[in-house]
Design a protein around this motif. Structure first.
Motif, PDB file in Angstrom:
ATOM      1  N   VAL A  81       0.845  -1.207   0.000  1.00 22.42           N
ATOM      2  CA  VAL A  81       0.000   0.000   0.000  1.00 22.42           C
ATOM      3  C   VAL A  81       0.870   1.243   0.000  1.00 22.42           C
ATOM      4  O   VAL A  81       0.588   2.237  -0.698  1.00 22.42           O
ATOM      5  N   PRO A 143      -2.614   5.296  -1.563  1.00 21.74           N
ATOM      6  CA  PRO A 143      -2.559   5.012  -0.130  1.00 21.74           C
ATOM      7  C   PRO A 143      -3.187   6.106   0.717  1.00 21.74           C
ATOM      8  O   PRO A 143      -3.532   5.857   1.866  1.00 21.74           O
ATOM      9  N   VAL A 148      -9.069   3.349   1.557  1.00 24.03           N
ATOM     10  CA  VAL A 148      -7.935   2.421   1.721  1.00 24.03           C
ATOM     11  C   VAL A 148      -7.422   2.455   3.154  1.00 24.03           C
ATOM     12  O   VAL A 148      -7.104   1.428   3.761  1.00 24.03           O
TER      13      VAL A 148
END
Length: 439
Positions: A81, A143, A148
């Motif tokens: 990520v 990210p 997320v």
């Protein structure tokens, strides 16, 4: 058909048998302890220990590996990520498959319900975190995207819960291992108690054996030592009280037999040293010992005594004409005749050859003269056999002296009696003379 019964032979408890029995008494408890230890206790301890180690090893290994794999998978996803590297994506996918396989196979080894429950909870948390992880991998947003970020937080929370449940499984396993260890300690404690019991029994047997040895071996040896000391000290009449039938008993019997023979030999030697073998009367040596004692008694208590010396008339003629056997018979006859006339307190001795001498305690010269005349007449009226059918008469001459009237020492009293005897024989034999009128 008649059957003959064999005589019953009592068992002889020999020293060898006793020592073998003692050895067996010592060895039996030890052998029993070894057998119990090897056949029952040690296998139980070994089996329990092996099972515990095996269970702990089997149960801890998969959970530890799973915790490691889940942590690595979490790190790979977070790295992907943050950096977007394809390699981390592939690593997460690979680790996920490995974790799934481990969860599917790892739950088969748990023996406790609590372990299985925690393991299933860890698996469910992992499956949820894995689902969220794949959603993150399939999301094209960066990210910094709030969606997320929220998914990463949820992913980390489920991963932490999975790891926590796996840690709980480890804790339960360790606790069970500690419990098993406590069980092993209990078994070891039981073995220790059994060993202490056998040790106590062994010591008790040792005490009993020591007592038995003391009574059956040491005491007889001490009795034998005591008897030997008594015997060497001159107590030849001492005997060991023996009722045993073993080696020590036979040794005591041999000692008693030896002591009996020594006593018999000593009495014989003493008799030979103090008595004349032919007549059985005291010999010359014993006469002088008793004469000295009588003089000491006079000097202490003032009791006078008389001495009477006797000689067989014409004894040489008897020996020469009739033989020494008749002469010996004459000596024996005179000795027995004199003994019959004497009192128990008088001392009659064979002075030498055909001469006899008698000590008459507590006797003045008049009493001695009366005794001499009575004895003289008794012998003169008797006859002895010559072994060829003939009978002969014997006569004696007697000399008398008194202590202290006629003497003041051993030599003087013997000399006085001898002079009186000489006068009696010079007067024609078959006479009685006193020293005071010997001349």
């Amino acid at each position: 058909m008649e059957t003959t019964m064999k005589p019953h032979i009592p068992f002889r408890s020999s020293m060898s048998a006793k020592f073998i029995a003692i050895i067996l008494l010592i060895l039996i408890p030890l052998i029993t302890a070894i057998i119990i230890d090897r056949e029952f206790l040690l296998p139980k301890i070994t089996a329990t220990t092996n099972e515990t180690v095996e269970e702990v090893t089997i149960e801890l290994k998969p959970t530890s590996n799973l915790q490691n794999l889940v942590s690595r998978a979490s790190i790979s996803l977070n790295n992907y990520v943050l950096a977007g590297e394809p390699r981390e994506r592939q690593e997460f996918t690979r680790l996920s498959k490995k974790i799934d396989k481990a969860f599917n196979t790892g739950g088969k080894h748990f023996g406790l319900a609590a372990e299985a429950i925690s393991f299933r909870a860890a698996k469910l948390e992992w499956e949820q975190s894995k689902t969220i992880g794949h959603e993150i991998l399939n999301n094209s947003a960066g990210p910094n995207n709030q969606s997320v970020i929220n998914k990463i937080r949820r992913f980390d929370r489920h991963v932490n819960l999975s790891i926590r449940n796996l840690s709980r499984v480890d804790a339960i396993t360790v606790k069970e291992a500690a419990k098993q260890g406590s069980a092993i300690k209990t078994v070891i404690s039981q073995i220790s108690d059994v060993a202490d019991t056998f040790l106590f029994i062994g010591l008790l047997i040792a005490v009993i054996i020591g007592t038995v040895l003391s009574r059956s071996i040491l005491k007889p040896l001490k009795d034998l030592e005591k008897a030997t000391v008594r015997l060497s000290g001159g107590n030849l009449a001492y005997r060991i009280n023996n009722e045993r039938d073993d080696e020590l008993g036979r040794l005591a019997q041999a000692f008693n037999l030896m002591a009996k023979q020594l006593e018999k030999s000593y009495k014989l030697m003493k008799t030979l040293s103090t008595h004349d073998q032919l007549t059985g009367l005291y010999n010359r040596r014993e006469f002088y010992r008793r004469l000295n004692e009588e003089i000491k008694r006079y000097r202490r208590y003032g009791h006078p005594f008389s001495l009477m010396m006797i000689d067989i008339d014409l004894f040489k003629s008897i020996n020469d004409n009739l033989g020494h056997q008749v002469g010996d018979n004459a000596l024996y006859f005179i000795a027995q005749s004199l003994k019959e006339e004497l009192r128990p307190t008088d001392h009659l001795c064979r002075y030498g050859g055909d001469e006899f001498i008698a000590i008459l305690p507590e006797t003045q010269i008049a009493g001695a003269l009366a005794f001499a005349n009575r004895t003289h007449r008794s012998i003169a009226s008797s006859q002895i056999d010559t072994n060829d059918g003939r009978l002969i008469n014997l006569t004696i001459s007697i000399g008398i002296a008194n202590f202290p009237d006629n003497a003041n020492s051993v030599d003087e009293i013997v000399s006085a009696a001898d002079q009186a005897l000489f006068i009696a024989k010079a007067a024609g034999r078959n006479q009685v003379r006193c020293y005071k009128n010997a001349a």
